[in-house]
Design an enzyme around this catalytic site. Structure first.
Site, PDB file in Angstrom:
ATOM      1  N   SER A  23       0.839  -1.212   0.000  1.00  0.00           N
ATOM      2  CA  SER A  23       0.000   0.000   0.000  1.00  0.00           C
ATOM      3  C   SER A  23       0.869   1.255   0.000  1.00  0.00           C
ATOM      4  O   SER A  23       0.610   2.213  -0.735  1.00  0.00           O
ATOM      5  CB  SER A  23      -0.882   0.030   1.249  1.00  0.00           C
ATOM      6  OG  SER A  23      -1.845  -0.981   1.186  1.00  0.00           O
ATOM      7  N   ARG A  27       1.490   4.365  -3.063  1.00  0.00           N
ATOM      8  CA  ARG A  27       1.355   5.787  -2.754  1.00  0.00           C
ATOM      9  C   ARG A  27       2.670   6.530  -2.976  1.00  0.00           C
ATOM     10  O   ARG A  27       2.683   7.670  -3.422  1.00  0.00           O
ATOM     11  CB  ARG A  27       0.866   5.950  -1.311  1.00  0.00           C
ATOM     12  CG  ARG A  27      -0.632   5.580  -1.187  1.00  0.00           C
ATOM     13  CD  ARG A  27      -0.971   5.060   0.171  1.00  0.00           C
ATOM     14  NE  ARG A  27      -2.390   4.817   0.377  1.00  0.00           N
ATOM     15  CZ  ARG A  27      -3.016   3.666   0.066  1.00  0.00           C
ATOM     16  NH1 ARG A  27      -2.369   2.663  -0.491  1.00  0.00           N
ATOM     17  NH2 ARG A  27      -4.316   3.533   0.303  1.00  0.00           N
ATOM     18  N   ARG A 123     -14.518  -6.367 -10.305  1.00  0.00           N
ATOM     19  CA  ARG A 123     -14.633  -5.720  -8.980  1.00  0.00           C
ATOM     20  C   ARG A 123     -15.404  -4.401  -9.060  1.00  0.00           C
ATOM     21  O   ARG A 123     -15.421  -3.737 -10.092  1.00  0.00           O
ATOM     22  CB  ARG A 123     -13.221  -5.544  -8.390  1.00  0.00           C
ATOM     23  CG  ARG A 123     -12.599  -6.907  -8.098  1.00  0.00           C
ATOM     24  CD  ARG A 123     -11.208  -6.805  -7.562  1.00  0.00           C
ATOM     25  NE  ARG A 123     -11.175  -6.165  -6.261  1.00  0.00           N
ATOM     26  CZ  ARG A 123     -10.056  -5.878  -5.616  1.00  0.00           C
ATOM     27  NH1 ARG A 123      -8.881  -6.186  -6.163  1.00  0.00           N
ATOM     28  NH2 ARG A 123     -10.091  -5.299  -4.447  1.00  0.00           N
ATOM     29  N   ASP A 314      -6.969  -7.737   4.930  1.00  0.00           N
ATOM     30  CA  ASP A 314      -6.140  -8.595   4.078  1.00  0.00           C
ATOM     31  C   ASP A 314      -5.598  -9.814   4.826  1.00  0.00           C
ATOM     32  O   ASP A 314      -4.987 -10.696   4.222  1.00  0.00           O
ATOM     33  CB  ASP A 314      -4.966  -7.786   3.508  1.00  0.00           C
ATOM     34  CG  ASP A 314      -5.445  -6.727   2.520  1.00  0.00           C
ATOM     35  OD1 ASP A 314      -6.530  -6.902   1.929  1.00  0.00           O
ATOM     36  OD2 ASP A 314      -4.739  -5.716   2.351  1.00  0.00           O
ATOM     37  N   ARG A 345     -13.291 -14.056  -1.225  1.00  0.00           N
ATOM     38  CA  ARG A 345     -12.397 -14.693  -0.248  1.00  0.00           C
ATOM     39  C   ARG A 345     -13.147 -15.483   0.814  1.00  0.00           C
ATOM     40  O   ARG A 345     -12.600 -16.437   1.366  1.00  0.00           O
ATOM     41  CB  ARG A 345     -11.471 -13.654   0.401  1.00  0.00           C
ATOM     42  CG  ARG A 345     -10.384 -13.209  -0.557  1.00  0.00           C
ATOM     43  CD  ARG A 345      -9.335 -12.335   0.098  1.00  0.00           C
ATOM     44  NE  ARG A 345      -8.307 -12.004  -0.894  1.00  0.00           N
ATOM     45  CZ  ARG A 345      -7.506 -10.948  -0.834  1.00  0.00           C
ATOM     46  NH1 ARG A 345      -7.617 -10.102   0.171  1.00  0.00           N
ATOM     47  NH2 ARG A 345      -6.600 -10.732  -1.771  1.00  0.00           N
TER      48      ARG A 345
HETATM   49  C1  S3P Z   1      -5.603  -1.132   0.161  1.00  0.00           C
HETATM   50  C2  S3P Z   1      -6.765  -1.080   0.849  1.00  0.00           C
HETATM   51  C3  S3P Z   1      -7.595  -2.251   1.132  1.00  0.00           C
HETATM   52  C4  S3P Z   1      -6.811  -3.541   0.985  1.00  0.00           C
HETATM   53  C5  S3P Z   1      -5.977  -3.566  -0.241  1.00  0.00           C
HETATM   54  C6  S3P Z   1      -5.021  -2.396  -0.294  1.00  0.00           C
HETATM   55  C7  S3P Z   1      -4.897   0.125  -0.114  1.00  0.00           C
HETATM   56  O1  S3P Z   1      -8.669  -2.274   0.234  1.00  0.00           O
HETATM   57  O2  S3P Z   1      -7.683  -4.645   0.991  1.00  0.00           O
HETATM   58  O3  S3P Z   1      -5.236  -4.772  -0.302  1.00  0.00           O
HETATM   59  O4  S3P Z   1      -3.727   0.084  -0.563  1.00  0.00           O
HETATM   60  O5  S3P Z   1      -5.487   1.190   0.079  1.00  0.00           O
HETATM   61  P1  S3P Z   1     -10.024  -1.444   0.561  1.00  0.00           P
HETATM   62  O6  S3P Z   1      -9.584  -0.154   1.099  1.00  0.00           O
HETATM   63  O7  S3P Z   1     -10.772  -1.296  -0.702  1.00  0.00           O
HETATM   64  O8  S3P Z   1     -10.734  -2.311   1.561  1.00  0.00           O
END
Ligand code: S3P
Length: 428
Positions: A23, A27, A123, A314, A345
């Site tokens: 994540s 960013r 999705r 996750d 999942r």
């Molecule tokens: C993520 C946010 C989560 C997570 C994903 C990564 C992110 O999803 O499940 O693996 O990088 O912001 P959601 O915010 O849609 O739940």
């Protein structure tokens, strides 16, 4: 696409690190690209999803180079320096890539088509289309699914009450809000991960954030910033569970993100009786990191639901594996979002656990697992979902007999080298 055979292990031992947080890596690339000046990123994840973000940004004209030692340099374009892509941007399997970048291209004076693989095109995208259209963007899609054709332009700020706790949705809106006049605010039913807000501050943008939501004041400019990405706690979680479940195990995972919005796995496993210790945290560019040490422990059941869910979103696949070995009945609820990830999942976990002999029942928004039960090896369907493949590799370690993970190589999506690392620390 290759299947992977997992044999039972006696114990796991060692001190090691895991790849950079996925994540935070997305960013770091996106904010560096939007900034004025050159940013350097160390510890960037080598996951396939992060490579998708990099490729999309390069297609938008951003120069990104990998230097000696793996540091990645991004020549920031400034918020409006992107060029229109000749073809569609391909986000691959990555929800973060499509949702975060949509917030950026929605503000550009050109049209961008963004799409991804079969899983990503299934999705839900309405969650970002609606707020971005309220901000003034025009987005075409078929039933709110990718490919998205985003006609960018001037945006206005909004106050958005999201009905889902999603960092991807929140981040998409905040990134778009950097281009709008006035304050853009997002509130959520419970807090999601706050990496975007923390990193915006590192890039010189004042982001307001609290338990109830986040806001940015636009228009804002970003100043280049060097980022050091901590290890990915979601990747580490597979080993936290393996070490907890296998006798005589002792591992230390170095410099992992301990951002409180991600620490649900630590809280959940600790509540189940796991023995996890953290070293004092060091914070760089707003993100705390620490070493995590784990020893084997006898686990008991827990109730997992409510505001805990976004903090373990996750990690639920591997927590479910842990629950099969815990004394008592673990109830996971309020986790309907898991049906909308890289695979459904909830179904994937329950079907595979049943194939291995676990006592598990799927519910509408979660599952009920009673343990401890001994698992036996089985043929596991990964559904091409990296976290399902890795969770069941851990199940394979504690099972009797061999476990075959169908298309186990999909672990590359978030954790290249997962199976090599597992081979290094296991003792049979
Ligand atoms: C993520 C946010 C989560 C997570 C994903 C990564 C992110 O999803 O499940 O693996 O990088 O912001 P959601 O915010 O849609 O739940």
């Amino acid at each position: 696409m290759s299947d992977i055979l997992v044999k039972p292990a006696r114990t796991v031992q060692g001190t090691f690190s895991v790849p950079g947080d996925k994540s935070i890596s997305h960013r770091a690339l996106i904010l560096s690209a939007m900034a004025d000046g050159k940013s350097k990123i160390t510890g960037l994840s080598d996951a396939r999803d992060v490579a998708s973000t990099r490729r999309c940004l390069e297609t938008l004209g951003v120069k990104i180079s990998t230097l000696k030692g793996g540091t990645v340099a991004v020549a920031g374009k400034g918020k409006y320096g992107f060029r229109a892509a000749k073809g569609p941007l391909d986000a691959g399997n990555s929800g973060s890539t499509i949702r975060l970048l949509s917030g950026v291209v929605a503000a550009q004076p050109f049209t961008t088509t963004i799409t991804g693989d079969e899983s990503l095109c299934r999705r839900p995208m309405r969650r970002i289309i609606e707020p971005l259209e309220r901000m003034g963007a025009h987005i075409e899609s078929s039933v709110y699914k990718a490919p998205l054709v985003i006609r960018g332009g001037a945006l206005r700020s909004i106050d958005y009450a999201s009905t889902i706790a999603s960092a991807q949705v929140k981040s998409c809106i905040l990134l778009a809000g950097l281009y709008a006049n006035g304050t853009t605010r997002v509130t959520e039913p419970s807090p999601s991960r706050d990496h975007t807000e923390r990193m915006l501050e590192a890039f010189g943008v004042k982001a307001h954030f609290s338990q109830s939501g986040a806001g940015v004041q636009g228009p804002a400019t970003l100043q280049a910033c060097d980022i050091d990405v901590p290890g990915d706690l979601s990747s580490a979680s597979f080993f936290l569970v393996a070490a907890s479940l296998l006798a005589d195990s002792e591992i230390t995972i170095e410099q992992v993100s301990v951002n409180p919005t991600r620490m649900g796995i630590y809280d959940a496993l600790s509540a189940m009786g796991a023995m996890i210790q953290t070293s004092p945290a060091v914070t760089l560019q707003g993100e705390p990191r620490a070493d995590l040490s784990v020893r084997s422990a006898r686990l008991h059941s827990a109730a997992l639901g409510g505001s805990m869910i976004p903090r373990i979103i996750d990690e639920i696949p591997v927590l479910a594996v842990a629950a099969t070995q815990a004394q008592g009945t673990t109830v996971i609820r309020d986790a309907g979002e898991l049906r909308l990830k890289e695979s459904d999942r909830l179904t994937a976990i329950c079907k595979n656990l049943q194939a291995m002999g676990a006592n598990v029942r799927e519910t509408k928004d979660g599952m009920i697992i009673t343990g401890p039960t001994s698992l036996h090896g089985a043929e596991i369907e990964s559904y091409d979902d990296h976290r399902i493949a890795m969770a069941f590799a851990i199940a394979g370690l504690i099972a009797t007999g061999e476990t075959l993970i169908k298309n186990g190589s999909c672990t590359e999506i978030s954790f290249p080298g997962f199976f090599d690392l597992l081979d290094r620390i296991r003792h049979d």
